[in-house]
Design a protein around this motif. Structure first.
Motif, mmCIF file in Angstrom:
data_model
loop_
_atom_site.group_PDB
_atom_site.id
_atom_site.type_symbol
_atom_site.label_atom_id
_atom_site.label_comp_id
_atom_site.label_asym_id
_atom_site.label_seq_id
_atom_site.Cartn_x
_atom_site.Cartn_y
_atom_site.Cartn_z
ATOM 1 N N ASP A 254 -46.034 -30.483 -15.705
ATOM 2 C CA ASP A 254 -46.628 -29.706 -14.465
ATOM 3 C C ASP A 254 -45.591 -30.138 -13.237
ATOM 4 O OD1 ASP A 254 -48.802 -28.395 -15.895
ATOM 5 O OD2 ASP A 254 -50.075 -30.270 -14.733
ATOM 6 N N ALA A 255 -45.326 -31.563 -13.045
ATOM 7 C CA ALA A 255 -44.411 -31.207 -12.016
ATOM 8 C C ALA A 255 -42.976 -31.007 -12.058
ATOM 9 C CB ALA A 255 -44.416 -33.358 -11.766
ATOM 10 N N LEU A 256 -42.289 -31.167 -13.317
ATOM 11 C CA LEU A 256 -40.772 -29.871 -13.526
ATOM 12 C C LEU A 256 -40.793 -28.956 -13.462
ATOM 13 C CD1 LEU A 256 -38.111 -31.628 -13.992
ATOM 14 C CD2 LEU A 256 -38.713 -31.525 -16.389
ATOM 15 N N ALA A 257 -42.034 -28.415 -14.554
ATOM 16 C CA ALA A 257 -42.180 -27.118 -14.346
ATOM 17 C C ALA A 257 -41.929 -26.143 -13.156
ATOM 18 C CB ALA A 257 -43.447 -27.105 -15.355
ATOM 19 N N LYS A 258 -42.727 -26.828 -11.811
ATOM 20 C CA LYS A 258 -42.930 -26.389 -10.477
ATOM 21 C C LYS A 258 -41.537 -26.780 -10.081
ATOM 22 C CE LYS A 258 -46.822 -27.246 -7.764
ATOM 23 N NZ LYS A 258 -47.501 -28.034 -6.593
ATOM 24 N N PHE A 259 -40.756 -27.822 -10.049
ATOM 25 C CA PHE A 259 -39.377 -28.336 -9.610
ATOM 26 C C PHE A 259 -38.521 -26.935 -10.356
ATOM 27 C CE2 PHE A 259 -35.082 -29.657 -11.011
ATOM 28 C CZ PHE A 259 -34.470 -29.905 -9.610
ATOM 29 N N VAL A 260 -38.526 -26.706 -11.943
ATOM 30 C CA VAL A 260 -37.722 -25.463 -12.425
ATOM 31 C C VAL A 260 -37.830 -24.644 -11.172
ATOM 32 C CG1 VAL A 260 -36.940 -24.375 -13.805
ATOM 33 C CG2 VAL A 260 -37.086 -26.841 -13.943
ATOM 34 N N GLU A 261 -39.566 -24.157 -11.009
ATOM 35 C CA GLU A 261 -39.851 -22.171 -10.544
ATOM 36 C C GLU A 261 -39.126 -22.520 -8.992
ATOM 37 O OE1 GLU A 261 -40.878 -20.248 -11.661
ATOM 38 O OE2 GLU A 261 -40.458 -21.181 -13.581
ATOM 39 N N TRP A 262 -39.089 -23.841 -8.305
ATOM 40 C CA TRP A 262 -38.637 -23.991 -7.327
ATOM 41 C C TRP A 262 -37.083 -23.491 -6.850
ATOM 42 C CZ3 TRP A 262 -35.925 -27.985 -4.868
ATOM 43 C CH2 TRP A 262 -35.550 -27.845 -4.159
ATOM 44 N N VAL A 263 -36.917 -24.495 -7.797
ATOM 45 C CA VAL A 263 -34.986 -24.350 -7.721
ATOM 46 C C VAL A 263 -34.511 -23.109 -8.225
ATOM 47 C CG1 VAL A 263 -34.328 -25.616 -10.100
ATOM 48 C CG2 VAL A 263 -33.052 -26.368 -7.891
ATOM 49 N N LYS A 264 -35.040 -22.237 -8.642
ATOM 50 C CA LYS A 264 -34.258 -20.939 -9.411
ATOM 51 C C LYS A 264 -34.395 -20.325 -8.453
ATOM 52 C CE LYS A 264 -35.999 -20.245 -14.493
ATOM 53 N NZ LYS A 264 -37.601 -19.992 -14.774
ATOM 54 N N THR A 265 -34.868 -20.622 -7.179
ATOM 55 C CA THR A 265 -34.747 -19.484 -6.405
ATOM 56 C C THR A 265 -33.060 -20.437 -5.494
ATOM 57 O OG1 THR A 265 -36.419 -20.569 -4.527
ATOM 58 C CG2 THR A 265 -36.892 -18.901 -5.803
ATOM 59 N N SER A 266 -32.813 -20.871 -5.532
ATOM 60 C CA SER A 266 -31.700 -21.552 -5.205
ATOM 61 C C SER A 266 -30.390 -21.066 -5.559
ATOM 62 C CB SER A 266 -31.627 -23.492 -4.906
ATOM 63 O OG SER A 266 -32.857 -23.789 -5.254
ATOM 64 N N ARG A 267 -29.478 -21.353 -4.624
ATOM 65 C CA ARG A 267 -28.186 -20.801 -5.241
ATOM 66 C C ARG A 267 -27.686 -22.450 -5.619
ATOM 67 N NH1 ARG A 267 -28.095 -23.497 -0.841
ATOM 68 N NH2 ARG A 267 -26.848 -24.965 0.590
ATOM 69 N N PRO A 268 -27.124 -21.181 -6.983
ATOM 70 C CA PRO A 268 -26.568 -22.363 -7.552
ATOM 71 C C PRO A 268 -25.616 -24.359 -7.165
ATOM 72 C CG PRO A 268 -25.765 -20.664 -8.371
ATOM 73 C CD PRO A 268 -25.881 -20.359 -7.171
ATOM 74 N N THR A 269 -25.478 -24.333 -5.745
ATOM 75 C CA THR A 269 -24.568 -25.082 -5.228
ATOM 76 C C THR A 269 -25.140 -25.506 -4.445
ATOM 77 O OG1 THR A 269 -24.332 -24.035 -3.205
ATOM 78 C CG2 THR A 269 -22.146 -23.872 -4.614
ATOM 79 N N PHE A 270 -26.711 -25.469 -4.302
ATOM 80 C CA PHE A 270 -27.809 -26.563 -3.872
ATOM 81 C C PHE A 270 -27.692 -27.943 -4.635
ATOM 82 C CE2 PHE A 270 -32.493 -27.798 -2.955
ATOM 83 C CZ PHE A 270 -32.254 -27.878 -2.040
ATOM 84 N N THR A 271 -27.671 -29.009 -3.761
ATOM 85 C CA THR A 271 -27.794 -29.824 -4.874
ATOM 86 C C THR A 271 -28.628 -31.337 -3.745
ATOM 87 O OG1 THR A 271 -24.959 -30.906 -3.394
ATOM 88 C CG2 THR A 271 -25.524 -30.343 -6.117
ATOM 89 N N ARG A 272 -29.411 -31.371 -3.240
ATOM 90 C CA ARG A 272 -30.055 -31.500 -2.321
ATOM 91 C C ARG A 272 -31.000 -32.461 -3.316
ATOM 92 N NH1 ARG A 272 -35.105 -31.056 -1.574
ATOM 93 N NH2 ARG A 272 -36.076 -33.224 -0.454
ATOM 94 N N ARG A 273 -30.588 -34.022 -4.074
ATOM 95 C CA ARG A 273 -30.920 -35.147 -4.319
ATOM 96 C C ARG A 273 -32.727 -34.825 -4.139
ATOM 97 N NH1 ARG A 273 -31.051 -42.172 -5.044
ATOM 98 N NH2 ARG A 273 -31.680 -41.669 -7.018
ATOM 99 N N PRO A 274 -33.192 -34.399 -5.095
ATOM 100 C CA PRO A 274 -34.778 -34.568 -5.121
ATOM 101 C C PRO A 274 -35.358 -36.449 -4.902
ATOM 102 C CG PRO A 274 -34.158 -34.685 -7.225
ATOM 103 C CD PRO A 274 -33.173 -34.437 -6.522
ATOM 104 N N GLU A 275 -36.073 -36.848 -4.139
ATOM 105 C CA GLU A 275 -36.103 -38.626 -3.578
ATOM 106 C C GLU A 275 -37.803 -38.647 -5.045
ATOM 107 O OE1 GLU A 275 -38.434 -38.333 -0.278
ATOM 108 O OE2 GLU A 275 -36.676 -36.563 1.356
ATOM 109 N N GLN A 276 -37.575 -39.916 -4.882
ATOM 110 C CA GLN A 276 -37.902 -40.522 -5.945
ATOM 111 C C GLN A 276 -39.850 -40.218 -5.803
ATOM 112 O OE1 GLN A 276 -37.176 -44.124 -7.840
ATOM 113 N NE2 GLN A 276 -38.691 -44.126 -9.127
ATOM 114 N N GLY A 277 -40.582 -39.504 -6.498
ATOM 115 C CA GLY A 277 -41.309 -38.718 -6.236
ATOM 116 C C GLY A 277 -41.822 -37.877 -6.018
ATOM 117 N N ALA A 278 -40.962 -37.188 -5.031
ATOM 118 C CA ALA A 278 -41.250 -36.116 -4.725
ATOM 119 C C ALA A 278 -41.155 -34.860 -5.557
ATOM 120 C CB ALA A 278 -39.738 -35.526 -3.982
ATOM 121 N N VAL A 279 -41.266 -35.201 -7.236
ATOM 122 C CA VAL A 279 -41.319 -34.142 -8.289
ATOM 123 C C VAL A 279 -42.011 -34.543 -9.702
ATOM 124 C CG1 VAL A 279 -39.072 -32.419 -7.606
ATOM 125 C CG2 VAL A 279 -39.062 -34.316 -9.443
ATOM 126 N N GLY A 280 -43.057 -35.825 -9.015
ATOM 127 C CA GLY A 280 -43.766 -36.210 -9.801
ATOM 128 C C GLY A 280 -43.278 -37.452 -10.012
#
Length: 128
Positions: free
Chosen positions: A88-114
């Motif tokens: 669920d955490a990774l699926a939610k991340f993918v749905e969220w990141v799909k709305t971002s531009r390809p250059t978006f590279t902010r590092r997810p904090e450990q625990g931020a996406v599961g």
């Protein structure tokens, strides 16, 4: 970012900048967004577990995979992207990141996406 046995920035084949023209037709294995210039090569079966194949991934997507799965889990999942997305955490991340531009590279904090146990981007990496 440093890999074991390497002084300075990582230069292994897992992390490299490529020319924009070389990214034509490539999409991220995880989110399917196109690339800008930075591609990381994810080993679906970690190198430390004898994995040889690689798939292209945005740095943020690559980090999200390793933030949510241990190397042992990745061995069992292999190259089955759909099984990764059963998290669920990774699926939610993918749905969220799909709305971002390809250059978006902010590092997810450990625990931020599961939150996972490893937090590494490749099987060779060590803390700097």
């Amino acid at each position: 970012m440093r890999c074991a046995g390497v002084a300075g920035p990582c230069r292994c084949s897992c992390h490299r900048v490529v020319a924009l023209s070389d990214t034509e037709g490539l999409g991220c294995w995880l989110c399917h967004r196109p690339f800008d210039t930075l591609i990381e090569w994810h080993h679906p079966v970690p190198k430390s577990k004898k994995g040889r194949g690689t798939v292209p991934a945005h740095p943020i997507c690559h980090k999200a995979i390793h933030a949510n799965f241990t190397n042992a889990q990745l061995v069992r999942i292999g190259e089955d992207r759909d099984r990764l997305l059963e998290s669920d955490a990774l699926a939610k991340f993918v749905e969220w990141v799909k709305t971002s531009r390809p250059t978006f590279t902010r590092r997810p904090e450990q625990g931020a996406v599961g939150g996972g146990e490893s937090g590494r981007t490749c099987g060779q990496e060590t803390a700097a």
